[in-house]
Design an enzyme around this catalytic site. Structure first.
Site, PDB file in Angstrom:
ATOM      1  N   ASP A  12       9.472  -8.779   8.141  1.00  0.00           N
ATOM      2  CA  ASP A  12      10.045  -9.180   9.434  1.00  0.00           C
ATOM      3  C   ASP A  12      11.518  -9.596   9.336  1.00  0.00           C
ATOM      4  OD1 ASP A  12       7.494  -8.789  10.542  1.00  0.00           O
ATOM      5  OD2 ASP A  12       6.907 -10.843  10.060  1.00  0.00           O
ATOM      6  N   LYS A  15      14.452  -5.008   9.145  1.00  0.00           N
ATOM      7  CA  LYS A  15      14.827  -3.785   8.406  1.00  0.00           C
ATOM      8  C   LYS A  15      14.932  -2.596   9.344  1.00  0.00           C
ATOM      9  CE  LYS A  15      11.131  -4.149   5.902  1.00  0.00           C
ATOM     10  NZ  LYS A  15      10.685  -5.460   6.297  1.00  0.00           N
ATOM     11  N   GLY A  39       5.018  -2.378  11.297  1.00  0.00           N
ATOM     12  CA  GLY A  39       5.166  -2.144  12.731  1.00  0.00           C
ATOM     13  C   GLY A  39       6.637  -2.009  13.031  1.00  0.00           C
ATOM     14  N   HIS A  40       6.978  -1.064  13.860  1.00  0.00           N
ATOM     15  CA  HIS A  40       8.384  -0.764  14.034  1.00  0.00           C
ATOM     16  C   HIS A  40       8.598  -0.262  15.452  1.00  0.00           C
ATOM     17  CE1 HIS A  40      12.000   1.597  12.223  1.00  0.00           C
ATOM     18  NE2 HIS A  40      12.327   0.696  13.109  1.00  0.00           N
ATOM     19  N   GLN A 246       7.396  -4.114   4.767  1.00  0.00           N
ATOM     20  CA  GLN A 246       7.123  -5.489   4.294  1.00  0.00           C
ATOM     21  C   GLN A 246       8.342  -6.045   3.527  1.00  0.00           C
ATOM     22  OE1 GLN A 246       4.264  -3.068   3.390  1.00  0.00           O
ATOM     23  NE2 GLN A 246       3.815  -3.358   5.534  1.00  0.00           N
TER      24      GLN A 246
HETATM   25  P1  IMP Z   1      -2.064  -6.219   4.351  1.00  0.00           P
HETATM   26  O1  IMP Z   1      -0.795  -5.531   4.012  1.00  0.00           O
HETATM   27  O2  IMP Z   1      -2.636  -5.821   5.677  1.00  0.00           O
HETATM   28  O3  IMP Z   1      -3.070  -6.107   3.240  1.00  0.00           O
HETATM   29  O4  IMP Z   1      -1.739  -7.784   4.514  1.00  0.00           O
HETATM   30  C1  IMP Z   1      -1.395  -8.573   3.382  1.00  0.00           C
HETATM   31  C2  IMP Z   1      -0.320  -9.589   3.736  1.00  0.00           C
HETATM   32  O5  IMP Z   1       0.896  -8.929   4.027  1.00  0.00           O
HETATM   33  C3  IMP Z   1      -0.644 -10.434   4.973  1.00  0.00           C
HETATM   34  O6  IMP Z   1      -0.161 -11.745   4.736  1.00  0.00           O
HETATM   35  C4  IMP Z   1       0.134  -9.760   6.077  1.00  0.00           C
HETATM   36  O7  IMP Z   1       0.489 -10.657   7.130  1.00  0.00           O
HETATM   37  C5  IMP Z   1       1.376  -9.326   5.315  1.00  0.00           C
HETATM   38  N1  IMP Z   1       2.036  -8.172   5.956  1.00  0.00           N
HETATM   39  C6  IMP Z   1       1.606  -6.894   5.950  1.00  0.00           C
HETATM   40  N2  IMP Z   1       2.477  -6.103   6.619  1.00  0.00           N
HETATM   41  C7  IMP Z   1       3.480  -6.916   7.047  1.00  0.00           C
HETATM   42  C8  IMP Z   1       4.711  -6.678   7.769  1.00  0.00           C
HETATM   43  O8  IMP Z   1       5.046  -5.549   8.138  1.00  0.00           O
HETATM   44  N3  IMP Z   1       5.488  -7.788   7.991  1.00  0.00           N
HETATM   45  C9  IMP Z   1       5.161  -9.051   7.546  1.00  0.00           C
HETATM   46  N4  IMP Z   1       4.030  -9.294   6.882  1.00  0.00           N
HETATM   47  C10 IMP Z   1       3.204  -8.246   6.616  1.00  0.00           C
END
Ligand code: IMP
Length: 478
Positions: A12, A15, A39-40, A246
């Site tokens: 977040d 990017k 998410g974008h 991420q």
């Molecule tokens: P997962 O990627 O769904 O397995 O989630 C694992 C961790 O990564 C969790 O704490 C999510 O909130 C975090 N996470 C996954 N994708 C994002 C993102 O795009 N932005 C911020 N946090 C993310």
């Protein structure tokens, strides 16, 4: 040449805005890790396009200009701008999401050119079932996943029982893989989680659905040997942008384990996750740009040494700084730090320099893009967590400039703050037009501190949510 864009904090960071802006000069935009957990939102139209930044799934920032808004979680955003979008072998691909995003773009008159590496792994419905069940059982260790099956799909990859995109193209191989995997998944589901497996664990159903995806991928000529494809494009003199999802702070190896995602958002992931060597990603001609938000935000539980205020249900007991609740609220409101679907407030903190020093070393940044400088405008003082103090047996050695290796130890760190004079609101559009020297002097002092501490030049400064509200000092593709 290649440019790799990496989140320097916990995701977040915005990017998306930088990727969107710099993809203009790229021919190919490639993701190298993760899946539909990103998410974008991109707004593209006759008026200058507006980027909503990279957001957690289920959250979108508000686009403030006229134009068409596209929400993507898997397709690289460059596909909207007529670039070739590639999902590299380091990604995990949910074909249903992939085709639904492509369909959505076609319905809106676009003709996205998306290629998928045959070595990328496939997310199946049973991965989503396990993602939810395991999170429910983990209690305090739950990472608060997006529930998209990302972790379980990477587990199967490492366990050598995954199905790859290339396997969908051959019915015999697909059937053979499913006949081995599905009964074992079903047994775990019943014996460990005591839940009814249902259709997600039915070999015939899965075979029919995923074979159809394989046929469609072949008909649309979408699958590629990712490394070869990218290498050929580079050999033709084309520009490739690698879009990290991420952030480094939630990298499986270098992040705040176990509150991490299951892939490598850090720059090394761009080599392993695309099939190009580290000398290409990090070569003399290439750039690795770290995207930094001028403060910190986080969704979910666990430590956050520079946290301001306190968010019920997320800040651990004794954490945060309830006396700074007003500042946290001001930054949260101004920066739009709420999930728009859930309305859940994100936790807010001052910039965490040990986290950034760690990210700078892990990624080898050649440049920085610092976002949300406008969000901090109007504060009397802006602080940063310059270092941490931790209790050690040797009191002379208790100042730390970088992150400890365990998240528990990180939770014991107390941030030593440095204070900078604040800067006032200004006409940010004018600043974006005029360039770096038009930034308020105190904002420049803040940025120069960050740049010096990380020994990395600042390439861009985000001064608003619109794509044009960026002060560009150096274009990495130039
Ligand atoms: P997962 O990627 O769904 O397995 O989630 C694992 C961790 O990564 C969790 O704490 C999510 O909130 C975090 N996470 C996954 N994708 C994002 C993102 O795009 N932005 C911020 N946090 C993310």
């Amino acid at each position: 040449m290649t440019v790799t864009i990496v989140g320097a904090q916990l995701g977040d960071e915005g990017k998306g805005g930088m990727v969107d802006r710099w993809s203009e000069r790229a021919d190919v935009v490639c993701r190298y890790q993760g899946g539909d957990n990103a998410g974008h939102t991109v707004v593209h139209g006759d008026t200058p396009a507006t980027d909503g930044g990279t957001t957690s799934v289920g959250e979108t920032d508000t686009a403030s200009q006229v134009g068409t808004e596209y929400k993507l979680s898997l397709v690289p955003s460059g596909a909207i701008r007529g670039k070739v979008g590639v999902l590299g072998n380091g990604c995990v691909v949910n074909p249903e999401v992939l085709f639904s995003e492509i369909e959505g773009l076609r319905e809106r008159g676009l003709d996205p050119d998306v290629r998928v590496a045959e070595r990328a792994h496939v997310i199946f419905p049973y991965h989503r079932v396990f993602d939810g069940s395991e999170e429910d059982e983990k209690g305090e260790l739950a990472a608060g996943t997006t529930g998209k099956g990302i972790g379980p799909a990477y587990e199967d990859k490492a366990g050598r029982r995954g199905v790859r995109v290339g396997d969908l193209l051959d019915p015999e191989i697909l059937r053979e893989r499913l006949e081995y995997i599905v009964p074992r998944k079903r047994a775990v589901c019943e014996a460990v989680y005591d839940i009814d497996p249902g259709e997600a664990f039915d070999i015939e159903e899965l075979f029919a659905e995923y074979r159809a995806y394989g046929e469609r991928l072949a008909e649309e000529n979408m699958t590629v040997n990712g490394g070869e494809f990218l290498d050929e494009r580079l050999a033709r003199g084309e520009q490739v942008l690698f879009e990290g999802a991420q952030g480094t702070g939630i990298d499986i190896d270098h992040g705040i384990y176990p509150y991490v995602t299951s892939s490598n958002p850090s720059a090394g992931g761009a080599a392993v996750g695309t099939g190009l060597g580290p000398t290409v990603i990090g070569g003399a001609e290439s750039e690795i740009v770290g995207v930094v938000k001028a403060y910190l935000s986080r969704v979910g539980t666990g430590p956050l040494p520079t946290e301001l205020g306190f968010v019920e249900g997320q800040t651990p007991d004794g954490g945060g700084d309830p006396e700074a609740a007003d500042i946290a609220t001001e930054i949260r409101d101004k920066g739009g730090e709420y999930g728009t679907v859930t309305g859940r407030p994100r936790r807010i903190g001052w910039l965490d320099m040990p986290m950034l020093r760690h990210a700078a070393r892990v990624n080898g940044f050649t440049g920085l893009a610092v976002n949300h400088i406008d969000t901090l405008a109007g504060l009397d003082a802006v602080k940063v967590g310059h270092s941490y103090t931790v209790d050690t047996d040797d009191s002379s050695a208790n100042e730390r400039l970088t992150m400890p290796t365990t998240t528990e130890r990180w939770g014991e760190c107390e941030a030593t703050l440095r204070t900078f004079d604040g800067w006032s609101e200004t006409d940010w559009n004018e600043v974006a037009d005029e360039g770096y020297d038009a930034l308020p002097e105190n904002a420049r002092t803040y940025l120069e501190y960050v740049s010096n501490e990380l020994s990395t030049p600042i390439y861009a400064v985000g001064v608003g949510p619109d794509r044009e509200q960026t002060v560009v000092r150096e274009d990495p593709f130039a």
